[in-house]
Design an enzyme around this catalytic site. Structure first.
Site, PDB file in Angstrom:
ATOM      1  N   PRO A  31      -2.320   3.091  -0.788  1.00 37.46           N
ATOM      2  CA  PRO A  31      -2.009   3.647  -2.118  1.00 37.46           C
ATOM      3  C   PRO A  31      -1.649   5.120  -2.017  1.00 37.46           C
ATOM      4  CG  PRO A  31      -3.953   2.265  -2.234  1.00 37.46           C
ATOM      5  CD  PRO A  31      -3.618   2.406  -0.776  1.00 37.46           C
ATOM      6  N   CYS A  32      -0.602   5.528  -2.757  1.00 41.76           N
ATOM      7  CA  CYS A  32      -0.007   6.837  -2.486  1.00 41.76           C
ATOM      8  C   CYS A  32      -0.069   7.874  -3.607  1.00 41.76           C
ATOM      9  CB  CYS A  32       1.451   6.643  -2.089  1.00 41.76           C
ATOM     10  SG  CYS A  32       2.406   5.655  -3.252  1.00 41.76           S
ATOM     11  N   PRO A  33      -0.707   7.646  -4.767  1.00 44.54           N
ATOM     12  CA  PRO A  33      -0.642   8.668  -5.820  1.00 44.54           C
ATOM     13  C   PRO A  33      -1.220  10.019  -5.430  1.00 44.54           C
ATOM     14  CG  PRO A  33      -2.243   6.958  -6.381  1.00 44.54           C
ATOM     15  CD  PRO A  33      -1.451   6.455  -5.226  1.00 44.54           C
TER      16      PRO A  33
END
Length: 383
Positions: free
Chosen positions: A96-98
């Site tokens: 996950p990249c946020p």
């Protein structure tokens, strides 16, 4: 080498990346995902496409569980079993990249999602697959404060005998109708490179010999040089001729037609505003540079398919937001790919937006096969 490399997939989502690898000749044998709606979609879509279950099954849970026994032992056992059958083992995953996204939380490696990138790298170093793929947002690679963390992860991989190569890809170069940049880091064990007869000369890096560009359909320079139309007044159900000189297969409308989005099982699934319809009527076709309320142009590629942070993407010539079917088309998925009918709209659009465009997934997969000299791509490479 003629056996299909075996893939252990982490952060699998609904399986867009996995599907590209499967359809290119890899054996996706192990699937791990934490979010139940993603996993349910993964299983549902594969079932409806008539695809077999993963050899080693589905594993719902946090990746950190594989750092501890008994799941660590299970993973090691499966990897050792696969290697004993003279099959290459590869890990693929996009944490996950946020926390690394400029438009997201931007907390970096200290954020909860940012920590998962480090966990994935740790797992690679511990379990020692023959090769791996790591995918993330360009902010991890391009933003100064995140780049230092990224380089530390690479240093750890190098200390565990991996040789790496990286590229900031744009999915449109692989034929997806979408401008979407992502950093792709790929690594191979030194022992595997030796078996492949790949020797780097003094001053050479793996990037010098890895065929990154061999399976691109376009280069971004030629795409940028095409005479794409600008903004035009919105005309509900209006017609517009395709401009000359552009690549039709990179346009929104081409993929809507290709996937027959109006008759797709997810065609009816879209958010309906309780208010604000008048606003939908005033935004020009092709006005897609705002943070929110972007109206796509039928004869241009889509901006990055992302529907969080109040991003509202509007249909080019209908007074509504995009449907799930249309979003799937913009992710360049086969028309047979569908989401469960009972999935919530929020989870549906989160599922679609988090995935790697299918055409990009295939392009990267065949590039790796080419390098590994496996299957038809390897045969072509040897001829």
């Amino acid at each position: 080498m003629n056996k299909a490399p075996t893939i252990f997939s982490f952060f699998s989502g609904a399986g867009f990346l996995d599907l590209g690898f499967e359809k290119s000749g890899f054996n996706v044998a192990f699937v791990n995902e934490y979010h139940l709606p993603f996993m349910e979609t993964y299983q549902y879509s594969r079932n409806h496409m008539g695809m077999s279950q993963p050899e080693y099954g589905y594993h719902l849970g946090d990746i950190t569980e594989f750092e501890r026994n008994p799941k660590s032992e299970l993973l090691s056992k499966l990897i050792n079993q696969t290697k004993s059958e003279d099959r290459l083992v590869g890990f693929i995953g996009g944490p996950p990249c946020p926390d690394f996204s400029v438009g997201g939380k931007n907390k970096g490696h200290e954020g909860e999602n940012g920590k998962l990138s480090a966990t994935y790298i740790d797992l690679i170093c511990k379990q020692s697959p023959d090769f791996f793929l790591f995918e993330n947002v360009k902010g991890l690679w391009r933003t100064k404060k995140h780049r230092a963390f990224y380089e530390l992860m690479k240093d750890k991989l190098h200390s565990h005998d991996y040789v790496t190569t990286e590229r900031l890809i744009n999915s449109i170069e692989y034929g997806a109708p979408q401008l979407r940049e992502r950093i792709i880091l790929i690594g191979f064990k030194k022992s595997l490179l030796n078996k492949l007869g790949i020797e780097l000369e003094a001053g050479q890096t793996l990037t010098d010999v890895f065929p990154w560009e061999d399976h691109l359909k376009y280069h971004i320079e030629e795409i940028n040089a095409m005479p794409w139309p600008g903004m035009e007044p919105f005309a509900e159900n209006g017609k517009r001729e395709r401009p000359a000189g552009i690549s039709e297969e990179l346009t929104v409308d081409f993929w809507f037609e290709k996937n027959d989005v109006g008759n797709h099982p997810n065609a009816h699934q879209h958010f309906t505003p309780q208010a604000g319809l008048a606003r939908f009527l005033t935004i020009p076709e092709g006005d897609d540079l705002k943070k929110s309320y972007k109206r796509l142009h039928r004869w241009r590629p889509s901006p990055t398919v992302a529907y969080g942070n109040n991003e509202v993407h509007l249909h080019p010539y209908k007074a509504r937001r995009l449907s799930v079917a249309e979003a799937l088309a913009l992710q360049s998925l086969p028309k047979e790919f569908q989401l469960p009918q009972n999935i919530t709209l929020s989870n549906a659009f989160k599922t679609v937006g988090n995935g790697v465009p299918y055409e990009a997934s295939k392009g990267i997969a065949v590039t790796i096969l080419d390098f590994l000299k496996v299957g038809e791509y390897g045969e072509a490479n040897r001829s």
